[in-house]
Design a protein around this motif. Structure first.
Motif, PDB file in Angstrom:
ATOM      1  N   MET A 104       0.816  -1.196   0.000  1.00 12.25           N
ATOM      2  CA  MET A 104       0.000   0.000   0.000  1.00 12.25           C
ATOM      3  C   MET A 104       0.867   1.270   0.000  1.00 12.25           C
ATOM      4  N   SER A 105       2.002   1.211   0.698  1.00 13.89           N
ATOM      5  CA  SER A 105       2.892   2.374   0.763  1.00 13.89           C
ATOM      6  C   SER A 105       3.417   2.763  -0.619  1.00 13.89           C
ATOM      7  N   TRP A 106       3.718   1.747  -1.432  1.00 13.04           N
ATOM      8  CA  TRP A 106       4.214   2.049  -2.776  1.00 13.04           C
ATOM      9  C   TRP A 106       3.136   2.711  -3.621  1.00 13.04           C
ATOM     10  N   PHE A 107       1.905   2.265  -3.503  1.00 16.76           N
ATOM     11  CA  PHE A 107       0.806   2.903  -4.232  1.00 16.76           C
ATOM     12  C   PHE A 107       0.665   4.358  -3.800  1.00 16.76           C
ATOM     13  N   ILE A 108       0.698   4.599  -2.506  1.00 12.45           N
ATOM     14  CA  ILE A 108       0.593   5.970  -1.987  1.00 12.45           C
ATOM     15  C   ILE A 108       1.749   6.821  -2.501  1.00 12.45           C
ATOM     16  N   LEU A 109       2.943   6.234  -2.522  1.00 13.98           N
ATOM     17  CA  LEU A 109       4.115   6.962  -2.996  1.00 13.98           C
ATOM     18  C   LEU A 109       3.999   7.333  -4.470  1.00 13.98           C
ATOM     19  N   ILE A 110       3.586   6.394  -5.301  1.00 11.25           N
ATOM     20  CA  ILE A 110       3.431   6.663  -6.736  1.00 11.25           C
ATOM     21  C   ILE A 110       2.341   7.717  -6.957  1.00 11.25           C
ATOM     22  N   PHE A 111       1.240   7.593  -6.248  1.00 11.90           N
ATOM     23  CA  PHE A 111       0.152   8.567  -6.363  1.00 11.90           C
ATOM     24  C   PHE A 111       0.621   9.951  -5.910  1.00 11.90           C
ATOM     25  N   SER A 112       1.412   9.997  -4.859  1.00  5.72           N
ATOM     26  CA  SER A 112       1.947  11.265  -4.371  1.00  5.72           C
ATOM     27  C   SER A 112       2.897  11.885  -5.389  1.00  5.72           C
ATOM     28  N   GLY A 113       3.673  11.046  -6.054  1.00  2.00           N
ATOM     29  CA  GLY A 113       4.545  11.543  -7.128  1.00  2.00           C
ATOM     30  C   GLY A 113       3.739  12.110  -8.284  1.00  2.00           C
ATOM     31  N   ALA A 114       2.614  11.463  -8.591  1.00  2.00           N
ATOM     32  CA  ALA A 114       1.736  11.984  -9.648  1.00  2.00           C
ATOM     33  C   ALA A 114       1.153  13.332  -9.230  1.00  2.00           C
ATOM     34  N   LEU A 115       0.831  13.469  -7.956  1.00  2.00           N
ATOM     35  CA  LEU A 115       0.322  14.758  -7.469  1.00  2.00           C
ATOM     36  C   LEU A 115       1.390  15.845  -7.546  1.00  2.00           C
ATOM     37  N   GLU A 116       2.646  15.448  -7.479  1.00  2.00           N
ATOM     38  CA  GLU A 116       3.721  16.422  -7.662  1.00  2.00           C
ATOM     39  C   GLU A 116       3.654  17.030  -9.060  1.00  2.00           C
ATOM     40  N   ALA A 117       3.346  16.204 -10.041  1.00  6.26           N
ATOM     41  CA  ALA A 117       3.184  16.708 -11.404  1.00  6.26           C
ATOM     42  C   ALA A 117       1.975  17.638 -11.497  1.00  6.26           C
ATOM     43  N   VAL A 118       0.920  17.318 -10.761  1.00  2.19           N
ATOM     44  CA  VAL A 118      -0.272  18.175 -10.759  1.00  2.19           C
ATOM     45  C   VAL A 118       0.064  19.537 -10.186  1.00  2.19           C
ATOM     46  N   TRP A 119       0.759  19.576  -9.050  1.00  2.15           N
ATOM     47  CA  TRP A 119       1.035  20.891  -8.475  1.00  2.15           C
ATOM     48  C   TRP A 119       2.045  21.674  -9.308  1.00  2.15           C
ATOM     49  N   ALA A 120       2.952  21.002  -9.971  1.00  2.00           N
ATOM     50  CA  ALA A 120       3.892  21.711 -10.839  1.00  2.00           C
ATOM     51  C   ALA A 120       3.165  22.334 -12.031  1.00  2.00           C
ATOM     52  N   ALA A 121       2.241  21.589 -12.629  1.00  2.00           N
ATOM     53  CA  ALA A 121       1.460  22.122 -13.757  1.00  2.00           C
ATOM     54  C   ALA A 121       0.552  23.257 -13.289  1.00  2.00           C
ATOM     55  N   ALA A 122      -0.041  23.118 -12.112  1.00  2.00           N
ATOM     56  CA  ALA A 122      -0.901  24.179 -11.578  1.00  2.00           C
ATOM     57  C   ALA A 122      -0.085  25.433 -11.294  1.00  2.00           C
ATOM     58  N   LEU A 123       1.117  25.265 -10.789  1.00  2.00           N
ATOM     59  CA  LEU A 123       1.993  26.410 -10.539  1.00  2.00           C
ATOM     60  C   LEU A 123       2.317  27.132 -11.835  1.00  2.00           C
ATOM     61  N   HIS A 124       2.558  26.360 -12.891  1.00  2.00           N
ATOM     62  CA  HIS A 124       2.814  26.971 -14.204  1.00  2.00           C
ATOM     63  C   HIS A 124       1.588  27.742 -14.688  1.00  2.00           C
ATOM     64  N   ARG A 125       0.410  27.162 -14.518  1.00  2.00           N
ATOM     65  CA  ARG A 125      -0.830  27.835 -14.921  1.00  2.00           C
ATOM     66  C   ARG A 125      -1.062  29.110 -14.109  1.00  2.00           C
ATOM     67  N   THR A 126      -0.690  29.080 -12.846  1.00  2.00           N
ATOM     68  CA  THR A 126      -0.854  30.257 -12.000  1.00  2.00           C
ATOM     69  C   THR A 126      -0.008  31.412 -12.517  1.00  2.00           C
ATOM     70  N   SER A 127       1.182  31.106 -12.990  1.00  2.00           N
ATOM     71  CA  SER A 127       2.065  32.166 -13.487  1.00  2.00           C
ATOM     72  C   SER A 127       1.577  32.737 -14.813  1.00  2.00           C
ATOM     73  N   GLN A 128       0.729  32.007 -15.531  1.00  2.00           N
ATOM     74  CA  GLN A 128       0.219  32.482 -16.815  1.00  2.00           C
ATOM     75  C   GLN A 128      -1.088  33.255 -16.689  1.00  2.00           C
ATOM     76  N   ALA A 129      -1.833  33.015 -15.608  1.00  2.00           N
ATOM     77  CA  ALA A 129      -3.162  33.616 -15.448  1.00  2.00           C
ATOM     78  C   ALA A 129      -3.047  35.009 -14.834  1.00  2.00           C
ATOM     79  N   ARG A 130      -4.146  35.767 -14.975  1.00  2.00           N
ATOM     80  CA  ARG A 130      -4.210  37.107 -14.399  1.00  2.00           C
ATOM     81  C   ARG A 130      -5.487  37.249 -13.589  1.00  2.00           C
ATOM     82  N   GLY A 131      -5.406  38.045 -12.542  1.00  2.00           N
ATOM     83  CA  GLY A 131      -6.595  38.375 -11.761  1.00  2.00           C
ATOM     84  C   GLY A 131      -7.264  37.169 -11.137  1.00  2.00           C
ATOM     85  N   ARG A 132      -8.569  37.111 -11.262  1.00  2.00           N
ATOM     86  CA  ARG A 132      -9.346  36.023 -10.662  1.00  2.00           C
ATOM     87  C   ARG A 132      -9.053  34.670 -11.299  1.00  2.00           C
TER      88      ARG A 132
END
Length: 107
Positions: A1-29
């Motif tokens: 189970m720990s390995w599944f959680i770890l892989i899923f957490s790594g995938a979430l790292e990609a999500v937050w990196a992409a969201a951070l990139h989107r944040t830098s491109q957006a304006r205002g609201r």
């Protein structure tokens, strides 16, 4: 189970990196949604890493977490045409993925 959680957490790292990139491109609201996604996925990703590190050695868990995040973030950047899929880039990303699998095999 720990390995599944770890892989899923790594995938979430990609999500937050992409969201951070989107944040830098957006304006205002328009920055609010990617900013919230960044915060939630960052907290969930690090929480999952913390849980996985209770039964997986720290160095192995961190390397796998980062490796999964790097490969998925780069794949997302290639699919969205932010980065070019050069042969060297694909070969090196494949090497990272192979090392992540290797860490699972020897751990």
């Amino acid at each position: 189970m720990s390995w599944f959680i770890l892989i899923f957490s790594g995938a979430l790292e990609a999500v937050w990196a992409a969201a951070l990139h989107r944040t830098s491109q957006a304006r205002g609201r328009r920055r609010i949604a990617p900013g919230l996604l960044f915060l939630v996925s960052l907290m969930a990703s690090t929480a999952g890493l913390t849980i996985a590190m209770q039964s997986i050695p720290t160095g192995t868990a961190y390397a796998v977490w980062v490796g999964v995040g790097v490969v998925l973030t780069s794949a997302y950047a290639i699919v969205t045409k932010v980065e070019r899929p050069t042969a060297a880039r694909l070969l090196l990303l494949g090497g990272i993925a192979a090392c992540v699998v290797g860490l699972k095999v020897v751990a």
